[in-house]
Design an enzyme around this catalytic site. Structure first.
Site, short mmCIF file in Angstrom:
data_model
loop_
_atom_site.label_atom_id
_atom_site.label_comp_id
_atom_site.label_asym_id
_atom_site.label_seq_id
_atom_site.Cartn_x
_atom_site.Cartn_y
_atom_site.Cartn_z
N ARG A 137 0.85 -1.35 -0.03
CA ARG A 137 -0.02 0.03 0.07
C ARG A 137 0.79 1.28 0.09
NH1 ARG A 137 -3.45 -1.54 5.02
NH2 ARG A 137 -1.24 -2.39 5.65
N ARG A 180 -3.52 -2.81 -8.16
CA ARG A 180 -4.23 -3.74 -7.09
C ARG A 180 -5.84 -3.63 -7.54
NH1 ARG A 180 -7.12 -5.47 -3.92
NH2 ARG A 180 -6.83 -5.91 -1.75
N ASP A 206 0.03 -14.18 1.34
CA ASP A 206 -0.51 -13.96 2.36
C ASP A 206 -0.36 -15.38 3.32
OD1 ASP A 206 -2.20 -11.88 4.13
OD2 ASP A 206 -2.70 -13.66 4.61
N TYR A 245 -5.29 -17.06 14.22
CA TYR A 245 -6.47 -16.55 13.46
C TYR A 245 -7.64 -17.50 13.39
CZ TYR A 245 -3.55 -12.74 11.55
OH TYR A 245 -2.89 -11.78 11.42
#
Length: 350
Positions: free
Chosen positions: A34, A43, A79, A154
């Protein structure tokens, strides 16, 4: 030559192995992302997982910081939840939030939702991206995966957590189920990293981002065995490549991170690099460790902080310069360009 692939700039690999280099190698965690306008342009507005599944997009995003900064390594744009997403566990990446799990892990029958990963079937787009990158890069490509504990956090919490309370509750209340969960996640990490290395990556990093939430005794008992298995199995591969172990807030765990079997231990900004080297000993390389927020300061401050990290290493071999965590979205890319230039031009005092 690394992992069968010719690489023009192997300073990063040499440093990972503790060998002398002409200049300190540098790359940045989250260097693709970013903070780069070219990233935002390509993106678009779709989900990150959709971008990852498009090899031409993921390839370009991975290459962008290498072109702009002149860093000594690329890290695959991906990721840590890609394997669990790919096998259908029900993980998504929500913008501004992070990984979110539709049905969190709660009981033994949830283990059945963690089937083995078949990279050629489940993540062929990752392999295509790696092959594309290896064909274009003249620096090493770093493969990566999430460490079993961090991915487990997570899956159990259902998303990001400050306290990791549900994770710790499972860990302490049902250690057998916890061990079985981490064993499944270790399998995923091993298979995912192996597939990336087979496709041509030259090193790997295991992200145990949230291990700093644990006390050393908890880490030793509940986490270390699974992470050790990841490094042991990857270390037994033919054409062994360097492995990096990284976590945030892991100052009290540095020696244990090394004990897991890493060649390189990532050090966040909370521990001075010279202190970390003293604790880790001469046989372990270090990576880091400029505070990502310090890069937002005026350049004279950034230069001073960057030089301090380099000075603390005192010219010892086995140092890969990096931030102590990922590049912040508001970082000025031109400042990172200057950091790379400073690191590459640095000469340790005799």
């Amino acid at each position: 030559m690394a992992n069968g692939v010719a690489i023009a700039n192997d300073a990063f690999l040499r440093a990972c192995r503790g060998l002398p280099v002409e200049r300190v190698p540098v790359w940045f965690m989250r260097q693709a992302g970013r903070s780069l306008p070219e990233y935002r342009a390509i993106r678009g507005e779709g989900s990150m997982l959709e971008s990852l599944a498009r090899p031409e997009v993921a390839t370009e995003i991975t290459l962008q910081p290498v072109r702009r900064y002149g860093v000594d390594a690329a890290i695959l744009y991906s990721d840590i939840v890609v394997p669990t997403h790919a096998i259908g566990f029900g993980v998504d990446i929500v913008p501004g939030v992070g990984p979110v799990v539709e049905q969190p892990f709660r009981e033994a029958r949830d283990l059945d939702r963690l089937r083995p990963l078949d990279p050629e079937v489940d993540t062929p787009y990752v392999l295509e991206t790696v092959r594309n990158l290896v064909a274009e890069l003249d620096v090493p490509l770093i493969a990566f995966a999430g460490a079993p504990f961090t991915v487990a956090s997570y899956l159990v919490e259902g998303g990001p957590s400050r306290s990791h309370a549900l994770t710790k509750r499972l860990m302490h209340s049902d250690p057998d189920l916890w061990a079985a969960l981490l064993d499944r996640l270790a399998d995923l990490a091993i298979t995912s990293i192996c597939s990336q290395l087979d496709a041509g990556a030259s090193a790997f990093q295991l992200f145990d981002s949230w291990a700093g939430a644990l006390a050393p005794a908890e880490y030793r008992r509940f986490v270390l065995p699974a992470s050790q298995r990841v490094f042991a199995e990857l270390g037994n591969r033919k054409g062994r490549v360097p492995g990096i172990h990284f976590g945030v807030g892991t100052g009290e765990l540095l020696e244990l991170l090394a004990k897991a079997g890493a060649d390189v231990v990532g050090v966040d900004w909370r521990v001075h690099l010279d202190d970390a080297r003293e604790r880790l000993g001469p046989d372990v390389a270090v990576q880091g460790n400029l505070d990502p927020a310090a890069v937002l300061a005026p350049w004279p401050v950034v230069a001073e902080r960057t030089t301090d990290v380099l000075d603390r290493n005192a010219g010892q071999p086995g140092h890969v310069f990096n931030l102590g965590h990922g590049v912040l979205p508001e970082t000025d890319p031109e400042v990172l360009e200057q950091v790379v230039e400073l690191v590459h031009g640095y000469k340790a005092s005799p």
